[in-house]
Design a protein around this motif. Structure first.
Motif, mmCIF file in Angstrom:
data_model
loop_
_atom_site.group_PDB
_atom_site.id
_atom_site.type_symbol
_atom_site.label_atom_id
_atom_site.label_comp_id
_atom_site.label_asym_id
_atom_site.label_seq_id
_atom_site.Cartn_x
_atom_site.Cartn_y
_atom_site.Cartn_z
ATOM 1 N N ALA A 89 0.836 -1.199 0.000
ATOM 2 C CA ALA A 89 0.000 0.000 0.000
ATOM 3 C C ALA A 89 0.870 1.248 0.000
ATOM 4 N N VAL A 90 0.285 2.351 -0.442
ATOM 5 C CA VAL A 90 0.954 3.644 -0.427
ATOM 6 C C VAL A 90 0.590 4.341 0.879
ATOM 7 N N ASP A 91 1.597 4.898 1.557
ATOM 8 C CA ASP A 91 1.352 5.628 2.803
ATOM 9 C C ASP A 91 1.457 7.119 2.514
ATOM 10 N N GLY A 92 0.316 7.790 2.481
ATOM 11 C CA GLY A 92 0.281 9.221 2.191
ATOM 12 C C GLY A 92 0.736 10.079 3.351
ATOM 13 N N ASN A 93 0.921 9.490 4.540
ATOM 14 C CA ASN A 93 1.340 10.238 5.723
ATOM 15 C C ASN A 93 2.476 9.476 6.409
ATOM 16 N N PRO A 94 3.674 9.444 5.809
ATOM 17 C CA PRO A 94 4.764 8.640 6.374
ATOM 18 C C PRO A 94 5.333 9.203 7.672
ATOM 19 N N ALA A 95 4.974 10.428 8.036
ATOM 20 C CA ALA A 95 5.542 11.036 9.247
ATOM 21 C C ALA A 95 5.185 10.253 10.505
ATOM 22 N N ASN A 96 3.966 9.693 10.573
ATOM 23 C CA ASN A 96 3.560 9.009 11.801
ATOM 24 C C ASN A 96 3.986 7.544 11.847
ATOM 25 N N ASP A 97 4.680 7.070 10.821
ATOM 26 C CA ASP A 97 5.235 5.714 10.915
ATOM 27 C C ASP A 97 6.759 5.765 10.988
ATOM 28 N N HIS A 98 7.277 6.917 11.379
ATOM 29 C CA HIS A 98 8.717 7.066 11.627
ATOM 30 C C HIS A 98 8.870 7.766 12.978
ATOM 31 N N ARG A 99 9.203 6.985 14.013
ATOM 32 C CA ARG A 99 9.297 7.511 15.374
ATOM 33 C C ARG A 99 10.720 7.373 15.900
ATOM 34 N N VAL A 100 11.185 8.399 16.592
ATOM 35 C CA VAL A 100 12.515 8.381 17.200
ATOM 36 C C VAL A 100 12.379 8.818 18.646
ATOM 37 N N VAL A 101 12.986 8.047 19.556
ATOM 38 C CA VAL A 101 12.923 8.389 20.974
ATOM 39 C C VAL A 101 14.285 8.125 21.612
ATOM 40 N N LEU A 102 14.691 9.018 22.495
ATOM 41 C CA LEU A 102 15.934 8.850 23.242
ATOM 42 C C LEU A 102 15.588 8.329 24.633
ATOM 43 N N ALA A 103 16.164 7.210 25.015
ATOM 44 C CA ALA A 103 15.921 6.620 26.333
ATOM 45 C C ALA A 103 17.207 6.679 27.152
ATOM 46 N N LEU A 104 17.110 7.229 28.353
ATOM 47 C CA LEU A 104 18.246 7.297 29.274
ATOM 48 C C LEU A 104 18.224 6.088 30.190
ATOM 49 N N ASP A 105 19.383 5.725 30.717
ATOM 50 C CA ASP A 105 19.490 4.534 31.561
ATOM 51 C C ASP A 105 18.978 4.839 32.979
ATOM 52 N N THR A 106 17.663 5.067 33.037
ATOM 53 C CA THR A 106 17.013 5.375 34.331
ATOM 54 C C THR A 106 15.900 4.369 34.632
ATOM 55 N N GLY A 107 15.541 3.577 33.629
ATOM 56 C CA GLY A 107 14.407 2.673 33.786
ATOM 57 C C GLY A 107 13.074 3.346 33.499
ATOM 58 N N ASP A 108 13.087 4.672 33.260
ATOM 59 C CA ASP A 108 11.849 5.386 32.961
ATOM 60 C C ASP A 108 11.395 5.085 31.535
ATOM 61 N N ALA A 109 10.086 5.125 31.311
ATOM 62 C CA ALA A 109 9.513 4.902 29.981
ATOM 63 C C ALA A 109 9.485 6.214 29.215
ATOM 64 N N TYR A 110 9.983 6.191 27.986
ATOM 65 C CA TYR A 110 9.942 7.335 27.087
ATOM 66 C C TYR A 110 8.992 6.981 25.950
ATOM 67 N N TYR A 111 7.951 7.783 25.783
ATOM 68 C CA TYR A 111 6.860 7.448 24.859
ATOM 69 C C TYR A 111 7.077 8.031 23.470
ATOM 70 N N PHE A 112 6.584 7.315 22.491
ATOM 71 C CA PHE A 112 6.615 7.807 21.105
ATOM 72 C C PHE A 112 5.272 7.511 20.436
#
Length: 198
Positions: A175-198
């Protein structure tokens, strides 16, 4: 005598075929039924017939059906979280399809900024791909539906105080994805055990 009977039989069959052809052409063209692309209904009013006069037939070859897999446009998206603790990054995500078409299957990619170590815990739908990536099948995603949540536990070779996790589409199921921005996620996670959401 036999020749004459055969000739009469052939003429009769040819006449029958001609009547059949005229009848079919008349139905398609709409002779006596309200015009081209119409079929007679009660009271003689024409009703549009899919396939006649260029009207598409849903499900026919080349004619997409809304929500059907593998056709048209499908807006794939991924939402979830990543947490880094003790040199292991835990990624939990859910694939979604915002439509308007469905996909029979798609492949998402989870990449990390550090090389992966041994002992990764992966769902059955996932497999390692190279030194820093994992590929996962989404399974069927109807339009407007969410897929099964995926949980990956990825050990980092040599540990690390932080890691960047990238989630994107490796293959969109045709299929063609007309909105590719929401299927490309980047998140930085620090070594704290905390959850970082994307």
């Amino acid at each position: 005598m036999v020749k004459g009977a055969v000739r009469r039989l052939l003429r009769t069959r040819a006449l029958g075929v001609g009547v059949l052809v005229v009848g079919v052409v008349g139905a398609v063209v709409g002779w006596g039924s309200g015009g081209a692309g119409a079929a007679p209904a009660r009271g003689g009013v024409g009703v549009p017939v899919p396939g006649a006069a260029g009207l598409p037939v849903p499900g026919a070859v080349g004619v997409p059906v809304p929500g059907a897999p593998g056709q048209g446009e499908a807006d794939l998206a991924y939402h979830g979280r990543a947490a880094l603790s003790g040199g292991r990054v835990r990624v939990v995500l859910t694939p979604e399809n915002h439509g308007p078409w469905g996909v029979a299957d798609a492949t998402l990619r989870v990449r990390v900024s550090a090389p992966l170590g041994r002992g990764a815990r992966l769902p059955q739908a996932c497999v390692r791909s190279g030194e820093r990536a994992v590929l996962c099948r989404t399974g069927p995603l109807a339009a407007g539906a969410r897929g099964e949540p995926l949980e990956l536990v990825l050990p980092l070779r040599g540990g690390g105080r932080e890691v960047t996790v990238t989630v994107d589409t490796a293959w969109g199921g045709g299929a063609v994805d007309g909105n590719p921005a929401n299927d490309h996620r980047v998140v930085l996670a620090l070594d704290t055990g905390d959850a970082y959401y994307f």
